[in-house]
Design an enzyme around this catalytic site. Structure first.
Site, PDB file in Angstrom:
ATOM      1  N   GLU A  42      33.483  33.559  47.138  1.00 55.88           N
ATOM      2  CA  GLU A  42      33.774  33.547  46.733  1.00 55.88           C
ATOM      3  C   GLU A  42      35.547  32.139  47.390  1.00 55.88           C
ATOM      4  O   GLU A  42      36.277  32.941  48.038  1.00 55.88           O
ATOM      5  CB  GLU A  42      34.633  34.659  46.683  1.00 55.88           C
ATOM      6  CG  GLU A  42      35.529  35.123  45.737  1.00 55.88           C
ATOM      7  CD  GLU A  42      36.004  37.033  45.886  1.00 55.88           C
ATOM      8  OE1 GLU A  42      37.132  36.994  46.014  1.00 55.88           O
ATOM      9  OE2 GLU A  42      34.526  37.660  46.079  1.00 55.88           O
ATOM     10  N   ARG A  46      45.096  33.125  45.588  1.00 56.29           N
ATOM     11  CA  ARG A  46      46.185  32.666  46.195  1.00 56.29           C
ATOM     12  C   ARG A  46      46.804  31.568  46.507  1.00 56.29           C
ATOM     13  O   ARG A  46      47.790  32.327  47.255  1.00 56.29           O
ATOM     14  CB  ARG A  46      45.770  34.768  47.013  1.00 56.29           C
ATOM     15  CG  ARG A  46      45.226  35.598  46.781  1.00 56.29           C
ATOM     16  CD  ARG A  46      44.884  36.189  48.250  1.00 56.29           C
ATOM     17  NE  ARG A  46      44.145  37.177  47.726  1.00 56.29           N
ATOM     18  CZ  ARG A  46      43.468  38.536  48.508  1.00 56.29           C
ATOM     19  NH1 ARG A  46      44.183  38.083  50.117  1.00 56.29           N
ATOM     20  NH2 ARG A  46      42.620  39.399  48.429  1.00 56.29           N
ATOM     21  N   THR A  69      40.607  37.104  43.355  1.00 57.32           N
ATOM     22  CA  THR A  69      41.557  37.194  42.947  1.00 57.32           C
ATOM     23  C   THR A  69      42.345  37.241  41.852  1.00 57.32           C
ATOM     24  O   THR A  69      43.227  36.921  42.141  1.00 57.32           O
ATOM     25  CB  THR A  69      43.216  37.039  43.964  1.00 57.32           C
ATOM     26  OG1 THR A  69      42.066  37.530  45.724  1.00 57.32           O
ATOM     27  CG2 THR A  69      43.731  38.243  44.315  1.00 57.32           C
ATOM     28  N   LYS A 129      33.319  45.800  42.063  1.00 54.68           N
ATOM     29  CA  LYS A 129      34.109  45.397  43.394  1.00 54.68           C
ATOM     30  C   LYS A 129      34.365  46.788  44.480  1.00 54.68           C
ATOM     31  O   LYS A 129      34.986  47.428  43.416  1.00 54.68           O
ATOM     32  CB  LYS A 129      34.384  44.496  43.453  1.00 54.68           C
ATOM     33  CG  LYS A 129      35.545  43.759  44.927  1.00 54.68           C
ATOM     34  CD  LYS A 129      36.086  42.978  44.682  1.00 54.68           C
ATOM     35  CE  LYS A 129      37.322  42.680  46.070  1.00 54.68           C
ATOM     36  NZ  LYS A 129      38.211  41.566  45.889  1.00 54.68           N
TER      37      LYS A 129
END
Length: 209
Positions: A42, A46, A69, A129
């Protein structure tokens, strides 16, 4: 979407969570992860270079690569355009979910409460998650949420290290565990790819039944 996610993870119970500042690191990083036995990764959105990192790691071909994210529908669209094969969000956002479904890409929405989990289940997502897992209470929180919702499957992420990994994996509700200790920004700054390979191999070994 859940079946699609299971296929994407391809039996892997380890999801390295990567924050990569430069696409120049993508190739050596993918080499190290694959050599250690990782099957997927993943890449968090960011950093300004996240899309290029995704593209490079997808082109490498050794890993199934997703974007993490993901906070907005626009990010979801850009992530998929870059080649992301799944999406992960730290929260439960209706627009991100809708965009993922429109694009027919598996998505793992984030939950931190029973109410959020109920919303996810109602929307048709039984894989979520759990974030941030350790600050929320770790495996105790996981057990507390799993008990009234036996249909739910979790990808705990956040504050988990190698010592906590086996305890999470022992719980039958856990599909996979996300971890950032495997390849930190510090590792990448130092070019410590041998260490990344070693940490990956150790983590993969801990996922064995």
């Amino acid at each position: 979407m859940t079946a699609g996610l299971a296929a994407v993870l391809a039996g892997s119970r380890l999801l390295p969570v990567l924050t990569v500042a430069s696409a120049a690191s993508a190739g050596p990083l993918a080499d190290a992860l694959a050599a250690g036995g990782a099957r997927c990764a993943e890449v968090t959105f960011r950093t300004p270079d996240a899309e290029r990192v995704v593209k490079a790691m997808v082109a490498h071909g050794a890993l199934t690569v997703g974007a993490g994210t993901v906070l907005t529908a626009e990010q979801a669209e850009r992530a998929v355009a870059a080649g992301s094969q799944f999406l992960v969000s730290p929260g439960l956002d209706d627009e991100v979910i809708a965009k993922a479904m429109e694009l027919r890409v598996p998505v793992v929405p984030g939950v931190a409460t029973a109410s959020e989990l109920m919303r996810a289940l109602k929307a048709g997502f039984d894989t979520v998650k759990l974030f941030p897992a350790e600050p929320l209470g770790g495996t105790a929180m996981l057990r507390a949420l799993a008990a009234p919702f036996p249909q739910a499957r979790f990808v705990p992420t956040g504050g988990i290290g190698p010592d906590q990994l086996p305890a999470y994996l022992r719980h039958p509700s856990v599909l996979a565990v996300g971890g950032s200790w495997i390849a930190t920004p510090g590792h990448l700054e130092r070019g410590a790819y041998d260490e990344i390979r070693r940490l990956t191999a150790e983590a993969v070994e801990r996922t064995a039944p």
